[in-house]
Every structure is written in C-alpha cells, then in structure tokens.
Enzyme design. Structure first.
Site, PDB file in Angstrom:
ATOM      1  N   HIS A   1       0.844  -1.203   0.000  1.00  0.00           N
ATOM      2  CA  HIS A   1       0.000   0.000   0.000  1.00  0.00           C
ATOM      3  C   HIS A   1       0.881   1.254   0.000  1.00  0.00           C
ATOM      4  CE1 HIS A   1      -3.158   2.811   1.585  1.00  0.00           C
ATOM      5  NE2 HIS A   1      -2.094   3.334   2.171  1.00  0.00           N
ATOM      6  N   GLU A   2       1.882   1.296   0.899  1.00  0.00           N
ATOM      7  CA  GLU A   2       2.750   2.468   0.986  1.00  0.00           C
ATOM      8  C   GLU A   2       3.549   2.654  -0.304  1.00  0.00           C
ATOM      9  OE1 GLU A   2       2.431   4.573   3.244  1.00  0.00           O
ATOM     10  OE2 GLU A   2       1.193   3.381   4.594  1.00  0.00           O
TER      11      GLU A   2
ATOM     12  N   HIS B   1       1.732   4.632  -3.005  1.00  0.00           N
ATOM     13  CA  HIS B   1       1.837   6.099  -2.959  1.00  0.00           C
ATOM     14  C   HIS B   1       3.049   6.580  -3.756  1.00  0.00           C
ATOM     15  CE1 HIS B   1      -1.416   6.766  -0.185  1.00  0.00           C
ATOM     16  NE2 HIS B   1      -0.884   5.983   0.741  1.00  0.00           N
TER      17      HIS B   1
ATOM     18  N   GLU C   1      -5.614   7.247  -1.091  1.00  0.00           N
ATOM     19  CA  GLU C   1      -5.474   6.080  -0.212  1.00  0.00           C
ATOM     20  C   GLU C   1      -6.180   4.858  -0.805  1.00  0.00           C
ATOM     21  OE1 GLU C   1      -3.612   5.748   2.346  1.00  0.00           O
ATOM     22  OE2 GLU C   1      -2.978   7.836   2.520  1.00  0.00           O
TER      23      GLU C   1
END
Length: 419
Positions: A278-279, A282, A358
């Site tokens: 997920h990170e 970004h 997100e």
C-alpha cells in the site's frame, strides 16, 4: 461594544458545541447497512460486544473533542484581539528592542505561551481519554515531554515564518501575499526534506528494520515496483500507543518507509506485506508530488483570501480589534484565525483527495499481493487497535477522514479483481 462581542462569541461557541454533541451522540448513525450485516464489514463479525461498545464511545468522544477544539482556537484568537492582549504583547516587544527580528521573537513567544496554556486543558482531556481507553500507553511525563518538544518545534517554525511574513507586509503593503506564497514553496520542500532526519527523531527512535528476513521480502516488493529502496525503518511507538500505523515520509534521498513496532508486533507477515505494498503504491503513483502541487495551489488561494479579508477588517474594524495596520505584529492572531477557518473549510476537499489516493494505494497493494484474506484481516486489526468506527457519521467522514472508511476499504478488497 466589547461586552456585546464577547457575549456573542462565547454564546455562538457554546451553541455550536451543543449542536455537535447532539449530532454525534443522538442523531448520527454509525451502524452498517442492513444488507451488509453478517459480512466482513460488520463489526459484529470480528469484534466482541465490549469492543463494539468501546469503539463507539471512544470515537464519539474523540470526534467531539475535535469539533470543539477547532472553534475554541478561533474564539481564543478573537478574544485576545478585542481585549487588547495582542496589542499589549506588541508594545512589550517594541519597548524591548528596535530590531524587527527580536520584536518578532518576543511577541511570538508571549503569544505561544498563552496559547499553550489556554489550549492545554483540551489537550490533556484528549490524552486522558486516550489513556482510559487503552489507546495511549504514555506516562504523563512522556506525554508532557512531547508537548514541550511540540511547543519549541512550532515556535522555531513560526518564528521563521512570522519574521519573514511581517517583513514582507511592511515591504509590499497590499501585495505581500504574492512573495509570501512564492517563498512558501521552497520552505515547504525544505521542511519535507528535513522532517525524517531532524524533526521526527526528536520524538522517537528510528532504526533499520530488525527482522532482516521480513526486510528482504519488503525490498523484493519494492524492486518489483521499481522503487529504489535500500532500507525499511521501524520506530518505537509501543511506549506511546497501542495503535497501528505505517507511512512514507520525506522526499528525495531522505524519503523513508516507516513501520511502527506495534504493527510489527500485532500483525502477521502477510498483513505487513500488504501494508508495505500500500505504501509503495503512494510512491509509484507519485502522490507526494500531487500533494506538493495541491499545497502550492491551496496556499496561493488561501494567502490571497487572507490578505483580502485582513485588509478589509483592519480598515473597517481595526479600532475594535486593536489593530492599527495589517503589518503590525498585533494582527498575527487575526492572520491565524482566518487561515485556521480557511483550512477547516477546505478540509472536505483535501480529505476527499486524500481518500481517493489512499483507495488507489489500497488497490495497488492488492495488485501486488493479491491476498484478500490478509488485506481484510489488516483492516479488522486496524479497527480493533484504534477503536475506530467502521462506518462513521457523514460529517465526521468529510471533515476528519483522510483515509476511506473501513467499510469502504473492506468492500473494495472483497470486490477486487486483479487486472
């Protein structure tokens, strides 16, 4: 006139607080829709009855404190203006030194101290509730240490900003907001660059991930995503909280992927890899650069509106507000009041953009790991550790949530199909 303004401001604040309390505790609902009951988004399927009760109680209290803290700040700035406290601080600073930089330091220190004292009760109440619901693990001493560090970090940042800002106001009169906006861009980038290596370590200890086997797997994910990462960092948050988190901070060579040690202790390997993916999402989707662009645009608009409102108010109500000119240091509370109101008004937009990013990062995490079970379990664990609501009230969502709700995140995972 002074008594009337004070009375109206205090009554407006009290009525707002009552309205928010009624909304949060009596009118707003947070249950999941009937057609989703019994599914993975239903808290009853992964929380026991006590945990559900505690999450509802804690979320309502936390949201109430947020909504009354923001206008409390506005009330504070308004009252120190009309009672002449700000003007008194300015006279004291001017009588101490003829140098503008010394005057700024003295005035800002006095304002910062009184602001700290006035807002301390709400901060302490928030800390006590977090402690009572077993979210915070901090002792009062450690909490006060962070409060003192906050005070000095904010003071140093504001000293730089105020000194330059009020010099520009004296130099450029009505168009001061243009050079202020232009100078805010390199300042913001500089702060983002030093945040991970100068400011963050003041609060916590950061070190390379101890679990080298896990780090190898995380770096393999990074290589798969074409991310030039060499280390993953962990931070000792367990002495402060039981909550879970991971994040990306900094830019350029100082960019870091950080895992809280609570996350490492409470989640299994598959869940951690989903969070890391997920990170990385970004980074891959360049959200930090979109964030910088958004900051530049909103700062320009905000400073333009602030300059227009300040000029108008000082011209028409300067005597009542005890402000002789926009460039007077005594106008700083008015500047802070206007910018705080604008930030609050813009929060539904900025939060919406953040929630979109997100959700994109969640989708990227699923593309990388393709593990629905681990993703859903991650969101369940995040809900439990933070005592958060799966489906918060609408106004709470738009003003507070910079992440999608857990209901939205879990449903996305359940409906996800790998491209």
């Amino acid at each position: 006139m002074l008594r009337k303004w004070t009375f109206r401001a205090v009554i407006a604040y009290l009525l707002f607080g009552i309205a928010v309390y009624v909304y949060l505790f009596y009118l707003a609902g947070s249950t999941v829709p009937d057609h989703l009951k019994g599914t993975s988004v239903d808290p009853a399927t992964f929380l026991n009855s006590r945990e559900i009760m505690l999450s509802e109680e804690y979320s309502k209290i936390r949201n109430l404190l947020y909504f009354i803290s923001t206008p409390y700040e506005w009330l504070f700035y308004f009252l120190i203006l009309i009672f002449g406290i700000s003007k008194g601080f300015e006279r004291w600073a001017e009588s101490t030194s003829r140098l503008h930089i010394i005057q700024s330091a003295i005035y800002l220190f006095l304002l910062s101290v009184i602001s700290f004292v006035v807002t301390f009760p709400l901060s302490y109440i928030s800390y006590r509730f977090s402690k009572a619901y077993n979210i915070s693990t901090q002792t009062f001493t450690l909490w006060m240490k962070d409060e003192v560090i906050d005070f000095w970090v904010n003071f140093i940042e504001m000293f730089i900003i105020v000194t330059v800002l009020y010099w520009l106001m004296k130099r450029f009169k009505r168009r001061w907001w243009v050079p202020a906006w232009l100078l805010s861009i390199p300042f913001m980038i500089f702060m983002m660059f030093i945040q991970p290596v100068v400011i963050d370590p003041l609060y916590n200890d950061f070190y390379p991930l101890k679990n080298k086997d896990l780090e190898t797997k995380i770096l393999a994910l990074a290589e798969k995503a074409n991310i030039p990462a060499e280390h993953v960092y962990e931070v000792n948050m367990s002495e402060k909280t039981n909550a879970l988190n991971a994040y990306v901070t900094g830019i350029g060579s100082n960019a870091r992927i950080v895992l809280w040690d609570t996350t490492l202790e409470q989640l299994n390997e598959k869940e951690i890899l989903f969070i890391m993916a997920h990170e990385m999402g970004h980074y891959v989707e360049k959200h930090i650069y979109f964030g910088i662009a958004g900051y530049i645009i909103l700062t320009g608009i905000g400073l333009w509106i602030t300059a227009w409102v300040m000029n108008r108010l000082v011209r028409k109500k300067g005597a009542e507000l005890k402000i002789t000119a926009v460039s007077s240091l005594s106008s700083l509370p008015l500047f802070l009041l206007i910018t705080s109101v604008l930030l609050f008004a813009a929060s539904p937009i900025t939060n919406w953009v953040s929630r979109y990013e997100e959700m994109r990062a969640d989708r990227y995490g699923m593309e990388m790991t393709n593990d629905k079970k681990a993703a859903v379990q991650t969101f369940h664990d995040l809900t439990k550790s933070g005592l958060s609501q799966v489906n918060p009230p609408y106004l709470v969502k738009i003003f507070r949530y910079d992440h999608p709700t857990m209901l939205e995140r879990i449903r996305m995972v359940e409906e996800f199909k790998k491209k």
